[in-house]
Design an enzyme around this catalytic site. Structure first.
Site, PDB file in Angstrom:
ATOM      1  N   ALA A   1      -8.768  -7.216  -8.811  1.00 53.77           N
ATOM      2  CA  ALA A   1      -9.085  -5.872  -9.302  1.00 53.77           C
ATOM      3  C   ALA A   1      -8.327  -4.805  -8.534  1.00 53.77           C
ATOM      4  CB  ALA A   1     -10.593  -5.631  -9.242  1.00 53.77           C
TER       5      ALA A   1
ATOM      6  N   ALA B   1      -2.988  -3.701 -10.968  1.00 53.04           N
ATOM      7  CA  ALA B   1      -2.521  -4.541 -12.083  1.00 53.04           C
ATOM      8  C   ALA B   1      -3.703  -5.145 -12.832  1.00 53.04           C
ATOM      9  CB  ALA B   1      -1.599  -5.642 -11.564  1.00 53.04           C
TER      10      ALA B   1
ATOM     11  N   SER C   1      -3.425  -2.005  -3.626  1.00 48.81           N
ATOM     12  CA  SER C   1      -3.339  -0.843  -4.521  1.00 48.81           C
ATOM     13  C   SER C   1      -4.090   0.349  -3.932  1.00 48.81           C
ATOM     14  CB  SER C   1      -3.943  -1.182  -5.885  1.00 48.81           C
ATOM     15  OG  SER C   1      -3.268  -2.256  -6.463  1.00 48.81           O
TER      16      SER C   1
ATOM     17  N   TRP D   1      -4.456   1.085  -0.949  1.00 42.62           N
ATOM     18  CA  TRP D   1      -3.733   1.615   0.213  1.00 42.62           C
ATOM     19  C   TRP D   1      -2.433   2.336  -0.164  1.00 42.62           C
ATOM     20  CZ3 TRP D   1      -3.797  -2.027   5.087  1.00 42.62           C
ATOM     21  CH2 TRP D   1      -5.104  -2.449   5.330  1.00 42.62           C
ATOM     22  N   ALA D   2      -2.009   2.232  -1.428  1.00 45.77           N
ATOM     23  CA  ALA D   2      -0.699   2.774  -1.806  1.00 45.77           C
ATOM     24  C   ALA D   2      -0.643   4.263  -1.543  1.00 45.77           C
ATOM     25  CB  ALA D   2      -0.409   2.482  -3.266  1.00 45.77           C
TER      26      ALA D   2
ATOM     27  N   GLY E   1       3.424   6.716  -4.417  1.00 46.21           N
ATOM     28  CA  GLY E   1       3.135   7.046  -5.800  1.00 46.21           C
ATOM     29  C   GLY E   1       3.736   6.077  -6.782  1.00 46.21           C
TER      30      GLY E   1
ATOM     31  N   GLU F   1      11.990   9.647  -3.009  1.00 45.53           N
ATOM     32  CA  GLU F   1      11.886   8.573  -2.014  1.00 45.53           C
ATOM     33  C   GLU F   1      13.231   7.852  -1.912  1.00 45.53           C
ATOM     34  OE1 GLU F   1       8.518   6.072  -2.930  1.00 45.53           O
ATOM     35  OE2 GLU F   1       7.101   7.576  -2.205  1.00 45.53           O
TER      36      GLU F   1
ATOM     37  N   ARG G   1      13.021  -4.234  -3.414  1.00 48.99           N
ATOM     38  CA  ARG G   1      12.293  -3.360  -4.341  1.00 48.99           C
ATOM     39  C   ARG G   1      12.586  -1.890  -4.060  1.00 48.99           C
ATOM     40  NH1 ARG G   1       6.866  -0.663  -4.049  1.00 48.99           N
ATOM     41  NH2 ARG G   1       6.864  -1.326  -1.897  1.00 48.99           N
TER      42      ARG G   1
ATOM     43  N   LEU H   1       3.797   0.027  -8.193  1.00 50.39           N
ATOM     44  CA  LEU H   1       2.643   0.499  -8.961  1.00 50.39           C
ATOM     45  C   LEU H   1       3.047   0.660 -10.429  1.00 50.39           C
ATOM     46  CD1 LEU H   1       0.796   3.139  -6.741  1.00 50.39           C
ATOM     47  CD2 LEU H   1      -0.001   0.877  -7.413  1.00 50.39           C
TER      48      LEU H   1
HETATM   49  C1  LIG Z   1       0.149   0.510   2.700  1.00 45.46           C
HETATM   50  C2  LIG Z   1       0.807   0.310   1.376  1.00 45.46           C
HETATM   51  C3  LIG Z   1       1.374   1.377   0.708  1.00 45.46           C
HETATM   52  C4  LIG Z   1       1.984   1.196  -0.537  1.00 45.46           C
HETATM   53  N1  LIG Z   1       2.483   2.279  -1.200  1.00 45.46           N
HETATM   54  C5  LIG Z   1       2.994   2.100  -2.450  1.00 45.46           C
HETATM   55  C6  LIG Z   1       3.421   3.215  -3.242  1.00 45.46           C
HETATM   56  O1  LIG Z   1       3.294   4.355  -2.833  1.00 45.46           O
HETATM   57  N2  LIG Z   1       3.941   2.971  -4.464  1.00 45.46           N
HETATM   58  C7  LIG Z   1       4.073   1.723  -4.973  1.00 45.46           C
HETATM   59  O2  LIG Z   1       4.572   1.569  -6.098  1.00 45.46           O
HETATM   60  N3  LIG Z   1       3.669   0.654  -4.251  1.00 45.46           N
HETATM   61  C8  LIG Z   1       3.118   0.814  -3.027  1.00 45.46           C
HETATM   62  N4  LIG Z   1       2.695  -0.270  -2.311  1.00 45.46           N
HETATM   63  C9  LIG Z   1       2.735  -1.578  -2.957  1.00 45.46           C
HETATM   64  C10 LIG Z   1       1.641  -1.622  -4.019  1.00 45.46           C
HETATM   65  O3  LIG Z   1       0.490  -0.991  -3.499  1.00 45.46           O
HETATM   66  C11 LIG Z   1       1.300  -3.038  -4.418  1.00 45.46           C
HETATM   67  O4  LIG Z   1       2.456  -3.748  -4.754  1.00 45.46           O
HETATM   68  C12 LIG Z   1       0.387  -3.036  -5.630  1.00 45.46           C
HETATM   69  O5  LIG Z   1      -0.688  -2.160  -5.433  1.00 45.46           O
HETATM   70  C13 LIG Z   1      -0.132  -4.433  -5.885  1.00 45.46           C
HETATM   71  O6  LIG Z   1      -1.139  -4.335  -6.847  1.00 45.46           O
HETATM   72  P1  LIG Z   1      -1.798  -5.646  -7.416  1.00 45.46           P
HETATM   73  O7  LIG Z   1      -2.816  -5.187  -8.389  1.00 45.46           O
HETATM   74  O8  LIG Z   1      -0.754  -6.576  -7.859  1.00 45.46           O
HETATM   75  O9  LIG Z   1      -2.505  -6.335  -6.139  1.00 45.46           O
HETATM   76  P2  LIG Z   1      -3.619  -5.779  -5.145  1.00 45.46           P
HETATM   77  O10 LIG Z   1      -3.764  -4.322  -5.248  1.00 45.46           O
HETATM   78  O11 LIG Z   1      -3.352  -6.353  -3.797  1.00 45.46           O
HETATM   79  O12 LIG Z   1      -4.950  -6.430  -5.692  1.00 45.46           O
HETATM   80  C14 LIG Z   1      -5.184  -7.811  -5.606  1.00 45.46           C
HETATM   81  C15 LIG Z   1      -6.638  -8.075  -5.898  1.00 45.46           C
HETATM   82  O13 LIG Z   1      -6.840  -9.474  -6.079  1.00 45.46           O
HETATM   83  C16 LIG Z   1      -8.044  -9.852  -5.431  1.00 45.46           C
HETATM   84  N5  LIG Z   1      -7.983 -11.298  -5.198  1.00 45.46           N
HETATM   85  C17 LIG Z   1      -7.053 -11.991  -4.498  1.00 45.46           C
HETATM   86  N6  LIG Z   1      -7.337 -13.304  -4.543  1.00 45.46           N
HETATM   87  C18 LIG Z   1      -8.456 -13.456  -5.298  1.00 45.46           C
HETATM   88  C19 LIG Z   1      -9.231 -14.579  -5.717  1.00 45.46           C
HETATM   89  N7  LIG Z   1      -8.906 -15.848  -5.387  1.00 45.46           N
HETATM   90  N8  LIG Z   1     -10.321 -14.353  -6.490  1.00 45.46           N
HETATM   91  C20 LIG Z   1     -10.678 -13.091  -6.843  1.00 45.46           C
HETATM   92  N9  LIG Z   1      -9.977 -11.988  -6.478  1.00 45.46           N
HETATM   93  C21 LIG Z   1      -8.873 -12.175  -5.721  1.00 45.46           C
HETATM   94  C22 LIG Z   1      -8.037  -8.994  -4.182  1.00 45.46           C
HETATM   95  O14 LIG Z   1      -9.312  -8.942  -3.622  1.00 45.46           O
HETATM   96  C23 LIG Z   1      -7.573  -7.656  -4.782  1.00 45.46           C
HETATM   97  O15 LIG Z   1      -8.661  -6.964  -5.360  1.00 45.46           O
HETATM   98  C24 LIG Z   1       2.068  -0.099  -1.081  1.00 45.46           C
HETATM   99  C25 LIG Z   1       1.505  -1.192  -0.407  1.00 45.46           C
HETATM  100  C26 LIG Z   1       0.869  -0.991   0.808  1.00 45.46           C
HETATM  101  C27 LIG Z   1       0.250  -2.166   1.515  1.00 45.46           C
END
Ligand SMILES: Cc1cc2nc3c(=O)[nH]c(=O)nc-3n(C[C@H](O)[C@H](O)[C@H](O)COP(=O)(O)OP(=O)(O)OC[C@H]3O[C@@H](n4cnc5c(N)ncnc54)[C@H](O)[C@@H]3O)c2cc1C
Length: 489
Positions: free
Chosen positions: A18, A21, A49, A51-52, A55, A120, A368, A374
């Site tokens: 959650a 994505a 996400s 922590w992003a 933007g 950026e 990247r 995001l």
């Molecule tokens: C500090 C920081 C700053 C960033 N800033 C930016 C930015 O400004 N712009 C940008 O484009 N990108 C940024 N990024 C990168 C971006 O945030 C991530 O690539 C993106 O948010 C990933 O989203 P996601 O939904 O794929 O995964 P995530 O947001 O990591 O979500 C994964 C989810 O899966 C859940 N999960 C994992 N395994 C399981 C399981 N087995 N069963 C159930 N649930 C599970 C987790 O608990 C979590 O809720 C940043 C990253 C970081 C760490």
């Protein structure tokens, strides 16, 4: 609606994770009439996400275009990005930003009432939309989570871990999960992994502790291909501290607003707005030469009130950015590789999808571009929702083998990845990593060894040059762990 699971649930689409994505994919599928099970093991602030900071990249200004965004993305990818994936992202990202606004996300505005667009590293235009200054992830995920929690067609299964993928007749038919009330299964037409990246596998990281490649491990165990595991992006400017905030990311948006990088002599040594791989390697070279643990990030020209969460952390650390510089060094940040997918998020195992950071569409190539991830969560999350709900249902929902999740990595494996698959790698260190007890570490070592060149985030001291024969290629890791180089179409 929140839901207490019985032994077997049925859904059209199961979404695991959650973050941005998973939430967007679940909402898009439900909006089109699908019944969705959304499985999330962590509270909201446990996702990357949340922590992003910087933007979402989208060509929205009148001076900009998707073509220019695509050129910047391809240039940052160092010749390894998949052009068709880049086109999909850059064409669709503006539409997805508007969709987020319709869903109630309030992005920061400028004085004329339009969207305030940030600059950026690697972007030739101002095209980063943000919310709450550097609190973009927090604002977006809170809003999407609130919508998912009250949607009548979404069953939100919180504090629930997907422990295995279910596979029957060569097709993924759902997940096995463990929640507060015990184990249960979810049977669905399409199963979407949105489990985030793997950067917390490395000893020094900007990521939350759960970012350990769970989706990659699940997909690999179920027989799906992975790709480009050698491409881990190291963010140049993560805080160096003896306290719990070590690794806290200081967004490059501050460099877009005039922050400088200085070496131990107080001199600039790199173009602060160059792509991340270039800046991170320049810092690593300085650190190796000086033996110092950090270089200095000078924020004195920046109005820190525009980046409130950075200001808060620096205050906790006792640093006044108006008068002092900030110690920073690279840290593992973003997983460019992941579960190999097509441009609708389809994995090589029928019925299985992957979106967001756990997926590899080839969009990012070897490096990247900032704020494209995001954007990818929303563009690919939306596309996968449409494809996954149209999968045929399992013929026998009861009969399925389980592809189980391995145990989490030890501190020793995390240290080994940092040491042997860090900013610079060699065959010697990688062969040590090939014997690591943690299975994903061995797969990463295999992909790093197969790419006998230096490109973007993958720098080999024993193959220091880029090999043009490997342009537009990706390293595919098969279910048996073997690695083959393939060209993008
Ligand atoms: C500090 C920081 C700053 C960033 N800033 C930016 C930015 O400004 N712009 C940008 O484009 N990108 C940024 N990024 C990168 C971006 O945030 C991530 O690539 C993106 O948010 C990933 O989203 P996601 O939904 O794929 O995964 P995530 O947001 O990591 O979500 C994964 C989810 O899966 C859940 N999960 C994992 N395994 C399981 C399981 N087995 N069963 C159930 N649930 C599970 C987790 O608990 C979590 O809720 C940043 C990253 C970081 C760490």
């Amino acid at each position: 609606m929140p839901h207490a699971p019985s032994t077997q649930l049925r859904a059209d689409v199961t979404v695991v994770g959650a973050g941005a994505a998973g939430l967007f994919c679940a909402l898009a599928a439900a909006r089109e009439g699908a019944r969705v099970a959304l499985v999330s093991r962590s509270p909201l602030d446990g996702s990357a996400s949340y922590w992003a900071q910087g933007g979402i990249a989208a060509a929205l200004s009148v001076d900009d275009s998707p073509e220019r965004h695509a050129q910047d993305t391809l240039a940052a990818g160092r010749g390894a990005a998949r052009p068709s994936a880049v086109k999909v992202l850059c064409d669709d990202s503006p539409r997805r930003v508007r969709e987020l606004q319709v869903l109630g996300v309030r992005f920061d505005g400028d004085r004329t009432g339009g969207l305030a667009l940030g600059l950026e590293g690697g972007h030739s235009e101002r095209r980063i939309v943000h919310a709450g200054g550097s609190a973009t992830g927090r604002r977006v995920t809170r809003q999407l989570a609130a919508l998912a929690a009250t949607h009548e067609r979404i069953d939100v299964l919180e504090q629930t871990t997907a422990s295995a993928l279910r596979v029957s007749d060569g097709r993924c038919t759902g997940v096995s999960a463990v929640g507060q009330d015990g184990a249960f299964t979810i049977v669905s037409r399409g199963t979407v992994l949105a489990t985030g990246g793997a950067a917390a596998l490395w000893g020094r990281t900007t990521n939350p502790p759960g970012a350990v490649g769970v989706g990659l491990a699940l997909a690999h165990a179920a027989g799906a291909d992975l790709a480009d595991l050698e491409f881990m992006q190291f963010h140049p400017t993560a805080l160096v501290s003896n306290g719990p905030r070590d690794g806290f990311l200081i967004t490059e948006a501050v460099r877009g607003e005039g922050a400088l990088l200085l070496d131990s002599a107080g001199e600039r040594f790199v173009d602060e707005l160059a792509p991340r791989d270039e800046v991170a390697l320049a810092i690593e070279s300085r650190l190796r030469a000086s033996g110092e643990p950090s270089v200095a990030l000078d924020l004195r020209a920046v109005d820190i009130s525009r980046f409130p969460n950075i200001g808060e952390v620096l205050a906790e650390e006792g640093i006044d950015p108006a008068t002092e510089t900030i110690p920073v060094a690279p840290a593992a940040h973003y997983t460019m590789g992941g579960v190999a997918t097509d441009l609708d998020g389809r994995a090589s195992l029928p019925g299985l999808y992957a979106v967001g950071e756990c997926a590899c569409t080839g969009l990012h190539g070897a490096n990247r571009l900032a704020s494209n991830s995001l954007a990818e969560c929303f563009v690919l999350g939306g596309r996968a929702s449409a494809a996954a709900r149209h999968e045929p249902g399992p013929s026998d929902p009861g009969a399925a083998a389980e592809a189980m999740l391995p145990a989490p990595p030890s501190e020793a494996s995390r240290d080994a990845l940092w040491r042997n698959a860090g900013l610079r790698r060699s065959a010697e260190g990688l062969s040590e990593l090939s014997d690591d007890p943690f299975p994903l570490a061995r797969l990463i070592a295999g992909a790093c060894r197969a790419r006998e060149e230096s490109r973007g985030a993958h720098q080999r001291t024993d193959f220091p040059d880029l090999d043009p024969a490997l342009d537009a290629s990706h390293a595919v890791v098969g279910p048996d762990g073997s690695v083959r180089m393939e060209r993008w179409e």
